[in-house]
Design a protein around this motif. Structure first.
Motif, PDB file in Angstrom:
ATOM      1  N   LYS A 103       0.831  -1.203   0.000  1.00 34.41           N
ATOM      2  CA  LYS A 103       0.000   0.000   0.000  1.00 34.41           C
ATOM      3  C   LYS A 103       0.871   1.260   0.000  1.00 34.41           C
ATOM      4  N   ARG A 104       1.991   1.212   0.703  1.00 33.50           N
ATOM      5  CA  ARG A 104       2.922   2.337   0.697  1.00 33.50           C
ATOM      6  C   ARG A 104       3.515   2.537  -0.697  1.00 33.50           C
ATOM      7  N   VAL A 105       3.901   1.445  -1.321  1.00 34.63           N
ATOM      8  CA  VAL A 105       4.465   1.513  -2.673  1.00 34.63           C
ATOM      9  C   VAL A 105       3.454   2.145  -3.627  1.00 34.63           C
ATOM     10  N   MET A 106       2.210   1.701  -3.555  1.00 32.76           N
ATOM     11  CA  MET A 106       1.189   2.187  -4.483  1.00 32.76           C
ATOM     12  C   MET A 106       0.811   3.639  -4.202  1.00 32.76           C
ATOM     13  N   PHE A 107       0.785   4.044  -2.930  1.00 26.95           N
ATOM     14  CA  PHE A 107       0.472   5.438  -2.609  1.00 26.95           C
ATOM     15  C   PHE A 107       1.555   6.362  -3.159  1.00 26.95           C
ATOM     16  N   SER A 108       2.799   5.994  -2.962  1.00 25.27           N
ATOM     17  CA  SER A 108       3.912   6.789  -3.480  1.00 25.27           C
ATOM     18  C   SER A 108       3.881   6.830  -5.001  1.00 25.27           C
ATOM     19  N   PHE A 109       3.576   5.690  -5.617  1.00 22.66           N
ATOM     20  CA  PHE A 109       3.469   5.613  -7.076  1.00 22.66           C
ATOM     21  C   PHE A 109       2.398   6.575  -7.577  1.00 22.66           C
ATOM     22  N   LEU A 110       1.240   6.593  -6.919  1.00 22.11           N
ATOM     23  CA  LEU A 110       0.126   7.437  -7.326  1.00 22.11           C
ATOM     24  C   LEU A 110       0.471   8.920  -7.203  1.00 22.11           C
ATOM     25  N   ILE A 111       1.047   9.310  -6.066  1.00 21.27           N
ATOM     26  CA  ILE A 111       1.411  10.712  -5.852  1.00 21.27           C
ATOM     27  C   ILE A 111       2.414  11.174  -6.906  1.00 21.27           C
ATOM     28  N   THR A 112       3.403  10.344  -7.191  1.00 25.22           N
ATOM     29  CA  THR A 112       4.430  10.701  -8.173  1.00 25.22           C
ATOM     30  C   THR A 112       3.852  10.763  -9.574  1.00 25.22           C
ATOM     31  N   ILE A 219      13.333   9.800   2.461  1.00 26.46           N
ATOM     32  CA  ILE A 219      12.072   9.097   2.710  1.00 26.46           C
ATOM     33  C   ILE A 219      12.322   7.653   3.144  1.00 26.46           C
ATOM     34  N   THR A 220      13.446   7.076   2.721  1.00 24.08           N
ATOM     35  CA  THR A 220      13.793   5.725   3.178  1.00 24.08           C
ATOM     36  C   THR A 220      14.115   5.730   4.663  1.00 24.08           C
ATOM     37  N   LEU A 221      14.917   6.679   5.098  1.00 24.56           N
ATOM     38  CA  LEU A 221      15.286   6.758   6.516  1.00 24.56           C
ATOM     39  C   LEU A 221      14.106   7.159   7.388  1.00 24.56           C
ATOM     40  N   MET A 222      13.321   8.125   6.924  1.00 22.97           N
ATOM     41  CA  MET A 222      12.193   8.585   7.730  1.00 22.97           C
ATOM     42  C   MET A 222      11.109   7.514   7.850  1.00 22.97           C
ATOM     43  N   ASP A 223      10.923   6.744   6.787  1.00 24.15           N
ATOM     44  CA  ASP A 223       9.855   5.741   6.779  1.00 24.15           C
ATOM     45  C   ASP A 223      10.346   4.363   7.188  1.00 24.15           C
ATOM     46  N   GLU A 224      11.653   4.234   7.451  1.00 27.49           N
ATOM     47  CA  GLU A 224      12.241   2.959   7.891  1.00 27.49           C
ATOM     48  C   GLU A 224      12.000   1.837   6.888  1.00 27.49           C
ATOM     49  N   GLY A 225      12.117   2.159   5.595  1.00 26.69           N
ATOM     50  CA  GLY A 225      11.954   1.133   4.580  1.00 26.69           C
ATOM     51  C   GLY A 225      11.996   1.719   3.182  1.00 26.69           C
ATOM     52  N   LEU A 226      12.070   0.837   2.190  1.00 26.19           N
ATOM     53  CA  LEU A 226      12.225   1.256   0.800  1.00 26.19           C
ATOM     54  C   LEU A 226      10.909   1.475   0.074  1.00 26.19           C
ATOM     55  N   GLU A 227       9.785   1.172   0.704  1.00 26.40           N
ATOM     56  CA  GLU A 227       8.525   1.143  -0.038  1.00 26.40           C
ATOM     57  C   GLU A 227       8.215   2.445  -0.775  1.00 26.40           C
ATOM     58  N   LEU A 228       8.320   3.573  -0.085  1.00 29.47           N
ATOM     59  CA  LEU A 228       7.986   4.851  -0.713  1.00 29.47           C
ATOM     60  C   LEU A 228       8.965   5.193  -1.828  1.00 29.47           C
ATOM     61  N   VAL A 281       6.553  16.797  -1.663  1.00 28.79           N
ATOM     62  CA  VAL A 281       6.474  15.335  -1.579  1.00 28.79           C
ATOM     63  C   VAL A 281       6.766  14.869  -0.156  1.00 28.79           C
ATOM     64  N   LEU A 282       7.811  15.413   0.445  1.00 31.12           N
ATOM     65  CA  LEU A 282       8.143  15.052   1.824  1.00 31.12           C
ATOM     66  C   LEU A 282       6.997  15.410   2.770  1.00 31.12           C
ATOM     67  N   GLY A 283       6.384  16.577   2.538  1.00 36.26           N
ATOM     68  CA  GLY A 283       5.280  16.996   3.385  1.00 36.26           C
ATOM     69  C   GLY A 283       4.087  16.065   3.284  1.00 36.26           C
ATOM     70  N   ILE A 284       3.785  15.612   2.063  1.00 35.98           N
ATOM     71  CA  ILE A 284       2.664  14.687   1.872  1.00 35.98           C
ATOM     72  C   ILE A 284       2.918  13.373   2.600  1.00 35.98           C
ATOM     73  N   PHE A 285       4.121  12.828   2.432  1.00 35.80           N
ATOM     74  CA  PHE A 285       4.450  11.561   3.086  1.00 35.80           C
ATOM     75  C   PHE A 285       4.490  11.715   4.606  1.00 35.80           C
ATOM     76  N   ALA A 286       5.060  12.822   5.082  1.00 35.81           N
ATOM     77  CA  ALA A 286       5.162  13.060   6.522  1.00 35.81           C
ATOM     78  C   ALA A 286       3.779  13.137   7.155  1.00 35.81           C
ATOM     79  N   LYS A 287       2.863  13.821   6.470  1.00 33.17           N
ATOM     80  CA  LYS A 287       1.494  13.945   6.966  1.00 33.17           C
ATOM     81  C   LYS A 287       0.775  12.604   6.939  1.00 33.17           C
ATOM     82  N   LYS A 288       0.944  11.882   5.850  1.00 34.20           N
ATOM     83  CA  LYS A 288       0.255  10.598   5.672  1.00 34.20           C
ATOM     84  C   LYS A 288       0.707   9.562   6.702  1.00 34.20           C
TER      85      LYS A 288
END
Length: 314
Positions: A103-112, A219-228, A281-288
């Motif tokens: 779901k994280r991968v797809m959300f990031s894909f959609l936003i981009t 975004i990898t470090l902040m989200d603790e993973g590669l998904e985004l 982009v960072l703001g959207i992910f941080a909020k989400k």
């Protein structure tokens, strides 16, 4: 925590050196079909041809297929090194979560995708004379299949290599997070220096490559993973390949539009990209995802887990 996962497995320095060699061999072997195809057409003259001519030597869909194929071999080589050289599960190279968060991968894909499509649409409205209609149904459909299947593999290889393998490896020895973030971004940007875009638009465009490396690393470090990062990179490359091509790009495709503008230093575009779009982009992910503690996640120490699977020091 994401970087520290490497410390649970075999992380000696020599293993990372051997791992990079394995990946380099994989990429080299993967490029053999494209090199052979170009040689069969151009002969020894290929060794004297400029890169832009080499890339356009073959039919673009066929060339794109062969070029992207090398990344599939590279990704297989990287996973081989991680699993058998470091004895590390691929999941721990992917994320700190119990499974890859699709779901994280797809959300990031959609936003981009929205940003890419919107950016090209705005560019067309502002400078329609810079765009040429390039759509041809059959070649485009072939491109669509190739792009949908292989571009995510290409971008996944780059994310697993830079934001995964190298980020964790460098962080394991640096014992902090900002050094691997900076180094992997510089290496990622530096490896694009041979791209035709750099020769056409000037070295200032390197700021864009380094900037996107920093964004994906953050975004990898902040989200603790590669998904985004996986979703962002895949959407970026996929929609650009499908929507807009140019004689000055590394991948020349049967896209819908062709950029026919005169190459020039794109200072203002790079400025908007790095200082406006990426922070958005960072703001959207941080909020989400409710990111917090930015200082520690980006500049904190990498501490060894209390219990190691293997008692091996670097």
């Amino acid at each position: 925590m994401y970087i520290a996962q490497a410390l649970r497995y075999r992380y000696s320095f020599w293993r990372y050196i051997v791992g990079i060699i394995i990946v380099a061999i994989g990429i080299t072997l993967g490029q053999v079909p494209w090199t052979f195809a170009v040689f069969m057409k151009e002969g020894f003259a290929m060794f004297e041809m400029p890169q832009t001519e080499l890339l356009s030597s073959l039919e673009s869909n066929f060339s794109l297929f062969l070029l992207l194929l090398s990344y599939a071999v590279g990704l297989a080589a990287l996973f081989f090194a991680v699993k058998y050289l470091h004895e590390q599960p691929i999941l721990t190279l992917s994320t700190t979560r119990k499974s890859l968060d699709v779901k994280r991968v797809m959300f990031s894909f959609l936003i981009t995708a929205i940003l890419i499509v919107g950016g090209i649409f705005i560019g067309y409205l502002l400078e329609p004379e810079s765009f040429q209609w390039n759509f041809n149904l059959v070649p485009f459909l072939i491109l669509l299949v190739i792009a949908v299947v292989l571009i995510p593999i290409q971008t996944s290889f780059e994310e697993y290599l830079f934001r995964g393998y190298l980020m964790q490896g460098i962080g394991a020895f640096a014992k902090n997070k900002w050094i691997p973030l900076l180094i992997t971004s510089l290496i990622f940007g530096g490896l694009h220096i041979a791209n035709p875009e750099v020769a056409s638009y000037g070295y200032f465009i390197m700021a864009s490559y380094i900037g996107i490396g920093l964004l994906l690393g953050i975004i990898t470090l902040m989200d603790e993973g590669l998904e985004l990062a996986l979703g962002f990179h895949a959407a970026n490359n996929l929609f650009i390949a499908l929507l807009l091509t140019s004689e000055n790009t590394a991948f020349q495709t049967h896209s819908i539009f062709k950029d026919i503008s005169t190459p020039e230093i794109l200072g203002w575009e790079v400025f908007i990209e790095i200082l406006i779009i990426y922070p958005v982009v960072l703001g959207i992910f941080a909020k989400k995802y409710g990111w917090s503690n930015w200082k520690n996640k980006l500049f904190g120490k990498v501490e060894k887990p209390e219990t190691l699977k293997l008692s091996e020091e670097p």
